[in-house]
Design a protein around this motif. Structure first.
Motif, PDB file in Angstrom:
ATOM      1  N   TYR A  39       0.923  -1.153  -0.110  1.00  0.00           N
ATOM      2  CA  TYR A  39      -0.151  -0.069   0.067  1.00  0.00           C
ATOM      3  C   TYR A  39       0.917   1.182   0.098  1.00  0.00           C
ATOM      4  CZ  TYR A  39      -4.304  -2.512   0.335  1.00  0.00           C
ATOM      5  OH  TYR A  39      -5.123  -3.460  -0.043  1.00  0.00           O
ATOM      6  N   HIS A  42       0.374   1.638  -3.808  1.00  0.00           N
ATOM      7  CA  HIS A  42      -1.044   1.507  -4.217  1.00  0.00           C
ATOM      8  C   HIS A  42      -2.106   2.059  -3.387  1.00  0.00           C
ATOM      9  CE1 HIS A  42       1.356  -1.875  -5.971  1.00  0.00           C
ATOM     10  NE2 HIS A  42       0.360  -2.027  -6.930  1.00  0.00           N
ATOM     11  N   MET A  44      -5.490   2.428  -1.096  1.00  0.00           N
ATOM     12  CA  MET A  44      -6.415   1.655  -0.155  1.00  0.00           C
ATOM     13  C   MET A  44      -7.648   1.056  -0.910  1.00  0.00           C
ATOM     14  SD  MET A  44      -4.323   1.497   2.420  1.00  0.00           S
ATOM     15  CE  MET A  44      -5.411   0.961   3.743  1.00  0.00           C
ATOM     16  N   SER A  45      -8.211   0.295  -0.389  1.00  0.00           N
ATOM     17  CA  SER A  45      -9.624  -0.594  -0.790  1.00  0.00           C
ATOM     18  C   SER A  45     -10.549   0.722  -0.402  1.00  0.00           C
ATOM     19  CB  SER A  45      -9.885  -1.728  -0.232  1.00  0.00           C
ATOM     20  OG  SER A  45      -9.807  -1.745   1.040  1.00  0.00           O
ATOM     21  N   SER A  55      -9.202   1.395  -5.825  1.00  0.00           N
ATOM     22  CA  SER A  55      -8.778   0.425  -5.060  1.00  0.00           C
ATOM     23  C   SER A  55      -7.740  -0.540  -5.840  1.00  0.00           C
ATOM     24  CB  SER A  55      -9.948  -0.488  -4.528  1.00  0.00           C
ATOM     25  OG  SER A  55     -10.934   0.393  -3.866  1.00  0.00           O
ATOM     26  N   GLY A  56      -6.444  -0.588  -4.871  1.00  0.00           N
ATOM     27  CA  GLY A  56      -5.241  -1.455  -5.454  1.00  0.00           C
ATOM     28  C   GLY A  56      -4.743  -1.024  -6.700  1.00  0.00           C
TER      29      GLY A  56
END
Length: 84
Positions: A39, A42, A44-45, A55-56
């Motif tokens: 993360y 990337h 976060m959801s 997300s992701g």
């Protein structure tokens, strides 16, 4: 003699508990670091921008996804006057 056996048995039992606890803590540490690394680059959801699910995704892929979504939309930026 019986007390020596029970003392050794207790020591082995105690050692097994420490090995188990160490293994559990090691696994938790690996998961913590793994999520932090993932993360770190990337989203976060549950992350959305302009109604687009991010997300992701990495920053580059998220930027491209938002650009594709907004390619045919006209966006107008307006400046508000300051009230005194």
């Amino acid at each position: 003699m019986a007390t020596r056996k029970s003392a050794r048995h207790a020591a082995r039992k105690s050692t097994k508990k420490y090995y188990f606890l160490g293994a559990v803590l090691g696994i938790l540490a690996i998961l913590y670091v793994g999520f932090g690394v993932f993360y770190g680059s990337h989203f976060m959801s549950g992350t959305k921008a302009y109604g687009v699910e991010l997300s992701g995704l990495t920053q580059k892929s998220a930027e491209q996804k938002v650009k594709d979504k907004l390619a045919n939309k006209k966006i107008c930026f307006a400046r508000q006057k300051k009230s005194r």
